[in-house]
Enzyme design. Structure first.
Site: not given
Ligand code: GLU
Length: 281
Positions: A254-255
């Site tokens: 995930s970012k």
């Protein structure tokens, strides 16, 4: 001849990582296998988190991976009036209500969690009188607009969707949608005329998307998407949920966790061919 339409729809709120690369490559491979079109859609409705430099980085990283797509690219931030008009249609049918609760109030009053792990809304503001709502707006307060999910479901009846895959040759299966597990979802976020759920169904319909390909973790949101498609008279595509790319600890990339971006892999000297091969393409 009508050709299948597929899309990769990233949100430009960070740099793409290997999970995005997998999703984009998967979608383009399916588009090719089906003789279809491959579109990119920029999902930039969150004006505080979306940045033009991330949109530019998305195009550069996808081109580096060897992908090509049709122009022009649709940017959701240019379509706010359309989303507002769709929400107005639901408001005219009394299917939405304004919710003034803060995040803290929400967390404190919640009765459980939705499939994303977010607090389920107990419906507090659904019981406000018209005069109380008027008063709050007059005080300049902003609202999230929530769907009366149970009333919406009573209108549409039992809903299903079709899932294709894991390869384009497999026969689709029918699954039941369970919108009730999301409670009264937000369709217009405070200060914006839309939300992810609302924009995605409107644009998939507007772009003639026939096959939605996205990560397995997003399957539960189909519950809300098919409900909205039915309420708004929009088309319902075929769905394919692909595997997720996990990190060394087995967690989804995930970012927000700062997972390694394609950009930094490229800067470290990795080639697009290596990345494609590693991801199985
Ligand atoms: N914009 C969403 C995201 O980046 C995905 C869109 C979709 O597949 O519907 O997570």
């Amino acid at each position: 001849m009508l050709r299948p339409v597929l899309r990769f729809a990233p949100s430009p709120n960070g740099l793409l990582h290997l999970g995005h690369a997998y999703s984009a490559l998967f979608t383009s491979v399916w588009a090719e296998a089906l003789g279809g079109r491959f579109l990119i859609r920029i999902e930039d409705t969150d004006l505080t988190r979306s940045k033009p430099e991330f949109t530019e980085a998305i195009f550069a990283d996808l081109a580096w991976l060897g992908l090509s797509w049709e122009e022009p690219v649709l940017r959701q931030s240019t379509r706010f009036p359309l989303y507002a008009a769709a929400a107005d249609r639901l408001k005219a049918r009394d299917l939405l209500y304004p919710c003034f609760c803060s995040r803290t109030e929400l967390a404190a009053s919640s009765t459980g969690t939705d499939p994303d792990g977010a607090p389920l809304y107990p419906g507090t503001c659904r019981h406000l009188s018209a005069a109380e709502v008027k008063q709050r707006f007059a005080e300049g307060r902003v609202a999230n607009w929530r769907l009366k999910t149970d009333e919406a479901m009573a209108l549409t009846g039992l809903l299903t969707y079709s899932v294709a895959g894991p390869t384009p040759a497999d026969r689709p299966q029918i699954r039941y949608a369970r919108p009730e597990r999301w409670g009264d979802v937000v369709l217009q976020r405070k200060g914006t005329p839309t939300s992810y759920h609302l924009s995605v169904v409107i644009d998939d319909d507007a772009q003639g998307v026939t096959h939605v390909t996205r990560g397995r973790d997003m399957e539960p949101s189909t519950d809300i998407h098919v409900l909205l498609q039915m309420l708004l008279g929009l088309s319902s595509p075929l769905y394919t949920f692909h595997k997720l790319i996990l990190d060394a600890e087995g967690k989804k990339l995930s970012k927000s966790k700062g997972s390694t971006s394609l950009r930094s892999l490229r800067e470290a000297g990795r080639t697009a061919e290596e990345i494609r091969r590693e991801l199985g393409f």
